[in-house]
Design a protein around this motif. Structure first.
Motif, short mmCIF file in Angstrom:
data_model
loop_
_atom_site.label_atom_id
_atom_site.label_comp_id
_atom_site.label_asym_id
_atom_site.label_seq_id
_atom_site.Cartn_x
_atom_site.Cartn_y
_atom_site.Cartn_z
N GLY A 20 0.82 -1.20 0.00
CA GLY A 20 0.00 0.00 0.00
C GLY A 20 0.85 1.25 0.00
N ASP A 62 -8.90 -1.49 1.37
CA ASP A 62 -7.92 -2.01 0.41
C ASP A 62 -6.58 -1.30 0.64
OD1 ASP A 62 -8.20 0.52 -0.72
OD2 ASP A 62 -9.27 -0.15 -2.48
N LEU A 63 -5.70 -1.32 -0.32
CA LEU A 63 -4.36 -0.76 -0.13
C LEU A 63 -4.34 0.76 -0.07
CD1 LEU A 63 -2.46 -3.08 -2.62
CD2 LEU A 63 -2.61 -3.34 -0.14
N VAL A 64 -5.32 1.42 -0.67
CA VAL A 64 -5.19 2.87 -0.88
C VAL A 64 -6.43 3.71 -0.59
CG1 VAL A 64 -3.38 2.60 -2.64
CG2 VAL A 64 -5.80 2.57 -3.33
N CYS A 105 -4.05 -7.75 -4.81
CA CYS A 105 -2.71 -7.31 -4.39
C CYS A 105 -1.66 -7.72 -5.43
CB CYS A 105 -2.36 -7.89 -3.03
SG CYS A 105 -3.27 -7.16 -1.65
N ALA A 400 -3.88 2.16 5.09
CA ALA A 400 -3.83 3.40 4.32
C ALA A 400 -3.63 4.60 5.23
CB ALA A 400 -5.09 3.56 3.48
#
Length: 429
Positions: A20, A62-64, A105, A400
């Protein structure tokens, strides 16, 4: 091969949190970044990649997205780019499949130019004369040494399987951690009997996965030390304890007070999802129609003290019934330890140890912005601050937020907006 390029940030370990950070740092024009991992490719908990298992947080974790909803590396954009957005829309479920999160991912990693796999970091040392870190790496594809340089280091090496401290140690045959479950599943099914140890989500998922096999003769026993198989608390006001305000509140407490609070909070992050507990009960109920005997037993209040093996490899598990304080034993051909994960300090940091601030008990002295540098903010950590920042530390939903905080601290401006107040509650005086 060697390189003389100096990066602003080198992240070591490419799990979800550093992945991330790699995604969020890519569009920041004044930053040059590199992320390294010894694995051949991204693969998140492959030993527990069960078909129906879902994340315990909504897809926005999620990652962002929680730092930058407009990022091209969001889960929704992944769905759009892979022609699955409408399928996801029709599914109407906030909780994505764990295997789909892993595919997501992998997609992000493949689209980032700042992530290098098959790079095992051997040593990181600070070069005082140059005011930067020297990162010594072995490229497992070539067998050659590679050298990289960085102004800042972000440690994202993750956690490792945690094994209980048992009298006599843990046998190496037919006793596994849940992280290796799928590679041994066929062997477990054929073994005739299995004992499952643990009270969390992983234990419950494996129990549910093996439950149909008990109708074909597999004997399965599930042991848990707590007095019940408890659900993770997930009410909305409780979720406010994942807020920046609560992290501030927790962080500013004395260390001993933080320890005492953490001891009372397992239901907030170590329990089983409410839905899964209900599904398991319903499956047991359906299997027991006509009072059909089940090859299943569930035993709470059971503390595992020792595992011994006879010459044939059969395991004898020695327990203490916690409330009655009485001993009992149980035999099983296979043992699965769902005993969680813990942070392990990577060996490669010995060359930078003098730059790291530690607490009186030897843990990282993590500042509010996730730096652990002694005097300077040039070393940051991911998922190593449970003792300073609280139970939300390993939560994917924190990733994040933490990465936005790290990037803002490094660049010394607000690259990403970091919320400071989101809760209705007031936690302190």
């Amino acid at each position: 091969m060697s390189t003389t390029k100096k990066y602003d940030i080198i992240g070591i370990g490419i799990g979800p949190f550093n992945l991330g950070l790699a995604a969020l740092s890519e569009p920041v024009k004044e930053l040059s970044t590199l992320f390294l991992d010894r694995s051949a490719a991204f693969d998140w908990h492959p030993g527990l990649m069960l078909d129906s298992a879902t994340l315990q947080v909504p897809f926005m974790a999620d990652l962002v997205t929680m730092a930058d909803p407009s990022s091209k590396y969001s889960f929704l954009n992944f769905l759009k780019e892979t022609d699955r957005l409408y399928k996801f829309y029709i599914r109407e479920n906030f909780y994505i499949l764990r295997k789909e999160y892993n595919v997501y991912c992998k997609w992000v990693a493949a689209n980032l130019s700042n992530c290098l796999f098959s790079r095992g970091v051997e040593l990181v040392e600070y070069i005082e004369s140059e005011k930067h870190y020297r990162v010594q790496v072995i490229n497992s594809l070539t067998g050659m040494e590679e050298i990289y340089y960085a102004a800042k280091i972000v440690l994202g090496t993750g956690t490792t399987p945690c094994f209980p401290d048992l009298a006599g140690g843990i046998p190496t045959k037919h006793v596994i951690h849940t992280s290796d479950y799928l590679s041994h599943r066929a062997e477990i099914v054929k073994s005739g009997s299995v004992a499952l140890i643990g009270s969390g989500q992983s234990a419950a998922e494996i129990f549910q996965d093996l439950l149909p096999e008990t109708e074909n003769g597999l004997q399965m026993s599930w042991f848990s030390r707590p007095d019940r198989f408890f659900p993770m608390e997930y009410s909305k006001l409780t979720l406010e304890l994942t807020s920046p305000e609560y992290v501030d509140y927790f962080y500013n407490m004395a260390a001993e007070k933080r320890k005492a609070i953490l001891l009372k909070q397992p239901p907030l992050y170590k329990g089983i999802s409410f839905d899964l507990i209900n599904e398991i009960f319903d499956q047991l109920y359906e299997m027991s129609v006509d009072n059909k005997p089940l090859n299943v037993e569930l035993r709470p209040c059971s503390q595992l003290d020792q595992i011994s093996q006879d010459a044939s490899g059969m395991n004898t598990l020695h327990f203490t019934q916690v409330q009655q304080q009485e001993s009992f034993t149980h035999k099983a051909a296979f043992v699965v330890l769902a005993t969680g994960y813990k942070y392990k300090t990577p060996a490669f940091i010995k060359g930078m140890e003098s730059r790291i601030a530690r607490t009186e008990d030897g843990l990282f002295d993590v500042k509010r912005n996730y730096s652990i540098g002694r005097g300077e903010e040039d070393i940051f950590v991911q998922n190593a601050e449970l003792h300073t920042h609280g139970f939300v530390t390993p939560d994917l939903g924190m990733g994040a937020y933490r990465n936005a905080s790290i990037l803002n601290a490094i660049v010394k401006r607000q690259v990403y907006k970091v919320e400071s107040k989101i809760a209705f509650q007031h936690f302190g005086v």
